[in-house]
Scaffold this active site. Sequence first.
Site, PDB file in Angstrom:
ATOM      1  N   SER A  39       0.643  -0.933  -0.049  1.00 35.49           N
ATOM      2  CA  SER A  39       0.258  -0.673  -0.166  1.00 35.49           C
ATOM      3  C   SER A  39       0.886   1.427   0.158  1.00 35.49           C
ATOM      4  O   SER A  39       1.306   1.234  -0.637  1.00 35.49           O
ATOM      5  CB  SER A  39      -0.967  -0.102   1.249  1.00 35.49           C
ATOM      6  OG  SER A  39      -2.297   0.477   1.156  1.00 35.49           O
ATOM      7  N   ASP A 151      -5.988  -3.840  -2.566  1.00 35.33           N
ATOM      8  CA  ASP A 151      -4.471  -3.533  -1.733  1.00 35.33           C
ATOM      9  C   ASP A 151      -3.752  -4.492  -0.787  1.00 35.33           C
ATOM     10  O   ASP A 151      -5.033  -5.564  -0.003  1.00 35.33           O
ATOM     11  CB  ASP A 151      -4.772  -2.183  -0.454  1.00 35.33           C
ATOM     12  CG  ASP A 151      -4.635  -1.883   0.735  1.00 35.33           C
ATOM     13  OD1 ASP A 151      -3.325  -2.826   1.163  1.00 35.33           O
ATOM     14  OD2 ASP A 151      -4.488  -0.974   0.542  1.00 35.33           O
TER      15      ASP A 151
END
Length: 258
Positions: A39, A151
């Site tokens: 991320s 993610d």
Amino acid sequence: MRKLGLALSGGAARGIAHLGVLEALNELQLPIGHIAGVSSGAIAGAFYAAGFAPREIFRLLTDTRFVRLLRPSFHLGLVRLDLVEKLYGHYLDPARTFADLTTPLTIVATDLAAGQTVYFQSGPLIKPLLGAAAVPIVCRPVEWQGQVLVDGGVMNNLPVEPLLAQANLAVVGVHCNPLSAEPPLTTLREIGERTAYLAISMNVQPRLAQCEFIIEPPELSKYRVTDLRQAQAIFDIGYYYTLAQAEKLRNLLAEPSA
């Protein structure tokens, strides 16, 4: 002497702290042997591994043009990843691969279709980078090499695994989401953020236990994951906290490999 193996967590705006950590490590002249990022940690790690100085990355990520791209599209209700991809391509070169990086890097994403964590260490850089930070619901998944990427923090928000298998690395977890009590939750947005935070924390705790050292500035708990306006303060927290750990980090690198 060993080198640092850095596992950079996700954390949205709190991930700006990673840049402060990297700046401090540069000033302390502590060698980094490998970065594994997820991320916001993947973004910080990718630009650093591509040769950008941490303060230069900070200026890029806090530039008004970049911040605008993170706002959901009015029509789609989603972040325009196609525009983010063009911006990455402008700075990183669309043809750049992992082999072109100055520091070894692993980018961590979640394959939503397969329900598993995927690790990227070779091939083109930008598509995995987009996928690693594609927050579900806010972003469309990134389809790449037959995988549906979102993610990486969904399943692994502190990717120590690529580092544990390597000799002569001191595994350091850089975690920008310290577990803390939350003030009264009054809006659906706050409740949603807190729920996601607690769920992700559950996949972090066992991985923290596998680190030889943890950089987890407690002051970050004062900031929300959407506090981009506080970017300078968040950067400084990572920077000064890491400088304060200088002696411990030097001693860690002086220890023989297990």
